[in-house]
Design a protein around this motif. Structure first.
Motif, short mmCIF file in Angstrom:
data_model
loop_
_atom_site.label_atom_id
_atom_site.label_comp_id
_atom_site.label_asym_id
_atom_site.label_seq_id
_atom_site.Cartn_x
_atom_site.Cartn_y
_atom_site.Cartn_z
N SER A 197 -115.63 10.42 -20.60
CA SER A 197 -114.87 11.57 -20.11
C SER A 197 -113.38 11.24 -19.96
CB SER A 197 -115.43 12.04 -18.77
OG SER A 197 -115.08 11.13 -17.76
N MET A 198 -112.63 12.28 -19.67
CA MET A 198 -111.20 12.16 -19.44
C MET A 198 -110.90 11.30 -18.21
SD MET A 198 -108.38 15.16 -18.59
CE MET A 198 -109.07 16.32 -19.70
N LEU A 199 -111.87 11.13 -17.34
CA LEU A 199 -111.68 10.37 -16.12
C LEU A 199 -111.18 8.95 -16.40
CD1 LEU A 199 -111.98 10.27 -13.03
CD2 LEU A 199 -114.33 9.52 -13.38
N PHE A 200 -111.67 8.33 -17.48
CA PHE A 200 -111.24 6.98 -17.82
C PHE A 200 -109.76 6.94 -18.20
CE2 PHE A 200 -115.81 6.53 -18.35
CZ PHE A 200 -116.03 5.36 -17.64
N ALA A 201 -109.27 7.98 -18.88
CA ALA A 201 -107.85 8.05 -19.22
C ALA A 201 -107.01 8.24 -17.96
CB ALA A 201 -107.60 9.19 -20.21
N ILE A 202 -107.49 9.08 -17.06
CA ILE A 202 -106.76 9.28 -15.80
C ILE A 202 -106.72 7.98 -15.00
CG2 ILE A 202 -106.85 10.49 -13.58
CD1 ILE A 202 -108.05 12.89 -15.15
N ILE A 203 -107.86 7.30 -14.92
CA ILE A 203 -107.91 6.02 -14.19
C ILE A 203 -106.97 5.01 -14.83
CG2 ILE A 203 -109.41 4.05 -13.67
CD1 ILE A 203 -111.68 6.08 -13.25
N SER A 204 -106.90 5.00 -16.16
CA SER A 204 -106.00 4.08 -16.86
C SER A 204 -104.55 4.34 -16.48
CB SER A 204 -106.18 4.21 -18.37
OG SER A 204 -105.26 3.43 -19.06
N TYR A 205 -104.16 5.61 -16.47
CA TYR A 205 -102.78 5.93 -16.10
C TYR A 205 -102.52 5.63 -14.63
CZ TYR A 205 -101.02 7.87 -20.43
OH TYR A 205 -100.55 8.01 -21.71
N VAL A 206 -103.50 5.89 -13.79
CA VAL A 206 -103.34 5.60 -12.36
C VAL A 206 -103.22 4.09 -12.14
CG1 VAL A 206 -104.53 5.70 -10.13
CG2 VAL A 206 -104.42 7.72 -11.56
N SER A 207 -103.92 3.29 -12.95
CA SER A 207 -103.82 1.84 -12.78
C SER A 207 -102.40 1.34 -13.04
CB SER A 207 -104.83 1.11 -13.67
OG SER A 207 -104.45 1.17 -15.03
N GLY A 208 -101.70 1.99 -13.95
CA GLY A 208 -100.29 1.65 -14.17
C GLY A 208 -99.46 1.96 -12.94
N ILE A 209 -99.76 3.06 -12.29
CA ILE A 209 -99.06 3.41 -11.05
C ILE A 209 -99.41 2.40 -9.96
CG2 ILE A 209 -98.86 5.17 -9.25
CD1 ILE A 209 -99.37 7.25 -11.51
N ILE A 210 -100.67 1.95 -9.94
CA ILE A 210 -101.10 0.96 -8.94
C ILE A 210 -100.28 -0.32 -9.11
CG2 ILE A 210 -102.99 -0.57 -8.24
CD1 ILE A 210 -104.90 1.77 -8.86
N VAL A 211 -100.05 -0.75 -10.34
CA VAL A 211 -99.25 -1.95 -10.58
C VAL A 211 -97.84 -1.77 -10.05
CG1 VAL A 211 -98.17 -3.36 -12.38
CG2 VAL A 211 -100.58 -2.80 -12.54
N MET A 212 -97.24 -0.60 -10.30
CA MET A 212 -95.87 -0.36 -9.81
C MET A 212 -95.84 -0.34 -8.28
SD MET A 212 -94.13 2.30 -12.47
CE MET A 212 -95.46 3.48 -12.55
N VAL A 213 -96.82 0.30 -7.67
CA VAL A 213 -96.88 0.34 -6.20
C VAL A 213 -97.10 -1.06 -5.64
CG1 VAL A 213 -98.23 1.18 -4.23
CG2 VAL A 213 -97.59 2.75 -6.05
N ALA A 214 -97.97 -1.85 -6.28
CA ALA A 214 -98.22 -3.21 -5.82
C ALA A 214 -96.94 -4.05 -5.89
CB ALA A 214 -99.33 -3.85 -6.65
N MET A 215 -96.18 -3.89 -6.97
CA MET A 215 -94.92 -4.63 -7.07
C MET A 215 -93.92 -4.15 -6.01
SD MET A 215 -94.72 -5.01 -11.26
CE MET A 215 -93.05 -4.52 -11.30
N PHE A 216 -93.88 -2.85 -5.78
CA PHE A 216 -93.01 -2.27 -4.77
C PHE A 216 -93.37 -2.81 -3.38
CE2 PHE A 216 -92.08 1.22 -1.77
CZ PHE A 216 -90.74 1.40 -2.01
N ILE A 217 -94.67 -2.83 -3.07
CA ILE A 217 -95.14 -3.34 -1.78
C ILE A 217 -94.77 -4.81 -1.63
CG2 ILE A 217 -97.22 -3.98 -0.48
CD1 ILE A 217 -98.46 -1.34 -1.42
N PHE A 218 -94.99 -5.58 -2.67
CA PHE A 218 -94.68 -7.01 -2.60
C PHE A 218 -93.18 -7.24 -2.43
CE2 PHE A 218 -93.70 -11.12 -4.54
CZ PHE A 218 -94.45 -11.93 -3.70
N PHE A 219 -92.36 -6.49 -3.18
CA PHE A 219 -90.91 -6.65 -3.09
C PHE A 219 -90.39 -6.33 -1.69
CE2 PHE A 219 -86.67 -4.66 -3.45
CZ PHE A 219 -85.96 -5.76 -3.90
N PHE A 220 -90.80 -5.19 -1.15
CA PHE A 220 -90.34 -4.84 0.18
C PHE A 220 -91.02 -5.68 1.26
CE2 PHE A 220 -88.73 -1.10 -2.04
CZ PHE A 220 -87.44 -1.14 -1.57
N GLY A 221 -92.21 -6.16 0.97
CA GLY A 221 -92.87 -7.09 1.88
C GLY A 221 -92.10 -8.39 2.01
N ALA A 222 -91.54 -8.83 0.89
CA ALA A 222 -90.73 -10.05 0.92
C ALA A 222 -89.47 -9.84 1.75
CB ALA A 222 -90.37 -10.48 -0.49
#
Length: 172
Positions: free
Chosen positions: A79-104
């Motif tokens: 289903s389309m759900l896998f494509a949505i999850i794939s795009y969301v995982s890219g957002i997760i990476v950006m958020v994780a980097m953002f959290i780590f940067f501001f955490g530092a």
């Protein structure tokens, strides 16, 4: 022009003409030819403009790339759900980097270091989850399509020849 050149042109033309079509199925070449062509175009634009034109091109191909991914996943009966999850995982990476940067930055002001360790762990876990999701979706995109019609229609990438064309080939 040989058959492979025709397939490349056909696939790239279909990439743009079906840019909002999430129904139906797409063959593997219909996904992978536009993928590498867009990668080459983006690289050339990035080199020529210092990344500005490459970014604009990336925004322009975002929707057609998503829809061809959906159709490719439909070819493997996903289903389309896998494509949505794939795009969301890219957002997760950006958020994780953002959290780590501001955490530092926060940890630099915190003498105990507790904020850094928590944000570091959250950033690493988010990054690992996003990478695992991306690898799985790539695996799904590489799989051959269903031979028979599936929930998303007929005409898959692994489709056998219709009986009429087989009989015609045998008679010749």
């Amino acid at each position: 022009m040989n058959q492979s050149e025709n397939q490349i042109i056909k696939s790239y033309k279909e990439f743009w003409t079906r840019f909002v079509d999430v129904k139906g199925r797409s063959h593997r070449p219909d996904y992978w030819h536009p993928f590498w062509i867009n990668m080459v175009i983006s690289t050339i634009l990035g080199v020529l403009s210092g990344g500005i034109l490459s970014s604009i091109f990336g925004l322009a191909i975002m929707i057609p790339s998503f829809t061809v991914m959906v159709r490719r996943l439909h070819d493997t009966n996903r289903s389309m759900l896998f494509a949505i999850i794939s795009y969301v995982s890219g957002i997760i990476v950006m958020v994780a980097m953002f959290i780590f940067f501001f955490g530092a930055i926060l940890a630099a002001n915190d003498s105990s270091g507790a904020a850094l360790s928590i944000l570091f762990i959250l950033g690493v876990l988010g990054f690992i989850a996003a990478i695992a999701i991306s690898i799985y979706v790539i695996y799904l995109l590489v799989l051959p399509g269903d031979q028979a019609p599936n929930n998303y229609g007929s005409g898959g990438s692994n489709q056998t020849l219709p009986e009429e064309s087989v009989q015609h080939e045998v008679q010749i």
